[in-house]
Design a protein around this motif. Structure first.
Motif, PDB file in Angstrom:
ATOM      1  N   UNK A  56      -9.433  58.863 -37.367  1.00  0.00           N
ATOM      2  CA  UNK A  56      -8.282  58.429 -38.162  1.00  0.00           C
ATOM      3  C   UNK A  56      -7.512  57.410 -37.347  1.00  0.00           C
ATOM      4  N   UNK A  57      -7.335  56.215 -37.897  1.00  0.00           N
ATOM      5  CA  UNK A  57      -6.584  55.161 -37.218  1.00  0.00           C
ATOM      6  C   UNK A  57      -5.186  55.065 -37.795  1.00  0.00           C
ATOM      7  N   UNK A  58      -4.193  55.043 -36.925  1.00  0.00           N
ATOM      8  CA  UNK A  58      -2.793  54.946 -37.330  1.00  0.00           C
ATOM      9  C   UNK A  58      -2.194  53.673 -36.736  1.00  0.00           C
ATOM     10  N   UNK A  59      -2.467  52.522 -37.353  1.00  0.00           N
ATOM     11  CA  UNK A  59      -1.894  51.279 -36.830  1.00  0.00           C
ATOM     12  C   UNK A  59      -0.439  51.117 -37.239  1.00  0.00           C
ATOM     13  N   UNK A  60       0.291  50.367 -36.416  1.00  0.00           N
ATOM     14  CA  UNK A  60       1.640  49.981 -36.774  1.00  0.00           C
ATOM     15  C   UNK A  60       1.600  48.663 -37.519  1.00  0.00           C
ATOM     16  N   UNK A  61       2.604  47.833 -37.327  1.00  0.00           N
ATOM     17  CA  UNK A  61       2.656  46.542 -38.007  1.00  0.00           C
ATOM     18  C   UNK A  61       1.612  45.583 -37.440  1.00  0.00           C
ATOM     19  N   UNK A  62       0.978  44.826 -38.317  1.00  0.00           N
ATOM     20  CA  UNK A  62       0.081  43.759 -37.893  1.00  0.00           C
ATOM     21  C   UNK A  62       0.834  42.445 -38.011  1.00  0.00           C
ATOM     22  N   UNK A 113       4.652  44.425 -33.423  1.00  0.00           N
ATOM     23  CA  UNK A 113       3.467  44.047 -34.187  1.00  0.00           C
ATOM     24  C   UNK A 113       2.357  43.547 -33.265  1.00  0.00           C
ATOM     25  N   UNK A 114       1.110  43.715 -33.714  1.00  0.00           N
ATOM     26  CA  UNK A 114      -0.030  43.279 -32.927  1.00  0.00           C
ATOM     27  C   UNK A 114      -0.995  42.502 -33.806  1.00  0.00           C
ATOM     28  N   UNK A 162      -1.537  53.276 -32.567  1.00  0.00           N
ATOM     29  CA  UNK A 162      -1.233  52.096 -31.764  1.00  0.00           C
ATOM     30  C   UNK A 162      -0.344  51.136 -32.565  1.00  0.00           C
ATOM     31  N   UNK A 163       0.327  50.209 -31.875  1.00  0.00           N
ATOM     32  CA  UNK A 163       0.387  50.061 -30.412  1.00  0.00           C
ATOM     33  C   UNK A 163       1.143  51.216 -29.761  1.00  0.00           C
TER      34      UNK A 163
END
Length: 280
Positions: free
Chosen positions: A196-202, A216-217, A239-240
Motif C-alpha cells: 500500500x503506497x501512501x503518497x503526499x502531494x505530487x 510536495x515531491x 512518503x515523503x
C-alpha cells in the motif's frame, strides 16, 4: 522479504502523472508493461513494441538501455466487464507479476460548500474504492492460480488523517488502505503480497500550481519509492518522510486543535461554517 524483479506489470490509470512516472521507472526493470487509462489519448507516447530506448534515453557511448515492451488499452475500471477483459488480455501476454492499482479520481470539494455533489461522491467511491477492490480481487485470483505475485494499491497520506479540502477523496483512500491491510493478512501464505503506497502531494507544473502543496515531491521520485517498496516486499510505504512525520504528529492532537492547525496549514483561515456565518 525481498521480491524478485517483475517481468510483467499491469498499471491502471497510467495516463496520469504518477502513472506515467511508474511506466518510466519500471521500463528498464520489467520486460512487459500492460497499461490502461480511461482516456486512450492520455497514453499517447507510451506504447512501444520492442525493448529499446529512444535516443534521449540511451547514453551516447555504449549499449542502449533495455526498455520494456508496452501495450496500451483504453479501459474504464468502473466497467466490470471491460476490466475483466483487459486483465484477461494481460494474462494472455504472460504471467502477471505485479498489478499496480493506480486509477483514481481526485480534486477538492467545491469551495464554500458543506458537502460534495452526490454524483461526484458516487463517482469517487466507485472508482477509488469499489473498482480498486475489484482490480485487487481479479488480480489476486489470477496470481494465486499462477503461483504468486504482488498487488500495489495507491492510497494517500490523507488516509491517515483526512483532508478537509477533499473529504470524500480522503474517505475513499482510507477505505482502500483498510482494505489493503486486511487483504495483506488474508492473502498470507498464498504467494500474493500487498503493498500500500501512501503518497503526499505530487509537484505539478507552475501553471497548475494554484494551491499550496507542502512537502510536495516529483512524480518520478514517488514512483521510485513505490517500486522500491514493492520490490522489497513491504506492506506499506508513506512518503515523503517529512510530510508523513507531520501527519503522524497531527494525528496525536485533539480533533478540534488538529482541525484548526490543518485549516491554517492549507491556507484556509476559517471553517466553512465560519465563512458562511453559521456559527453563533
Amino acid at each position: 522479504m525481498t521480491v524478485s524483479k517483475p517481468q510483467h506489470v499491469a498499471i491502471s490509470g497510467a495516463g496520469g502523472q504518477l502513472g506515467r512516472a511508474l511506466v518510466d521507472v519500471l521500463s528498464p526493470v520489467a520486460t512487459l508493461l500492460s497499461v490502461s487509462d480511461r482516456d486512450i489519448n492520455a497514453l499517447e507516447g507510451l506504447a512501444r513494441t520492442g525493448p529499446e530506448a529512444g535516443p534521449e534515453e540511451a547514453p551516447k557511448d555504449g549499449p542502449k538501455e533495455r526498455r520494456a515492451s508496452i501495450h496500451t488499452a483504453p479501459v474504464d475500471v468502473g466497467d466490470g466487464d471491460a476490466l475483466r477483459l483487459w486483465l484477461a488480455a494481460c494474462r494472455e501476454r504472460g504471467r502477471l507479476d505485479w498489478m499496480i492499482v493506480n486509477a483514481g479520481l481526485g480534486g477538492p470539494a467545491p469551495e464554500g460548500s458543506l458537502g460534495e455533489d452526490p454524483l461526484r461522491t458516487a463517482a469517487l467511491i466507485d472508482v477509488n474504492l469499489r473498482a480498486a477492490i475489484e482490480q485487487c480481487r481479479l488480480a489476486s485470483e489470477m496470481m494465486i492460480a499462477d503461483g504468486g505475485g504482488r498487488i500495489v494499491l495507491i492510497s494517500s497520506l490523507s488516509a491517515k488523517i483526512g483532508y478537509p479540502q477533499a473529504p470524500v477523496y480522503a474517505a475513499t483512500k482510507a477505505g482502500l488502505r483498510a482494505y489493503g491491510l486486511s487483504m495483506a493478512a488474508r492473502l498470507a501464505g498464498t504467494g500474493v503480497g500487498i503493498t500500500i503506497a501512501l503518497p503526499g502531494f505530487l509537484s505539478r507544473g507552475m501553471a497548475e500550481n494554484s494551491s499550496w502543496r507542502p512537502f510536495s515531491m516529483a512524480p518520478r521520485q514517488a514512483a521510485r519509492k513505490i517500486v522500491r517498496a514493492a520490490s522489497s516486499g513491504r506492506t506499506e510505504t508513506a512518503f515523503p518522510g517529512s510530510m508523513s512525520a507531520a501527519v503522524g504528529a497531527l494525528g496525536l492532537l485533539p480533533a478540534s486543535l488538529r482541525g484548526t492547525i490543518y485549516r491554517r496549514w492549507s491556507g484556509q483561515r476559517q471553517s466553512v461554517h465560519e465563512r458562511q456565518g453559521m456559527l453563533r
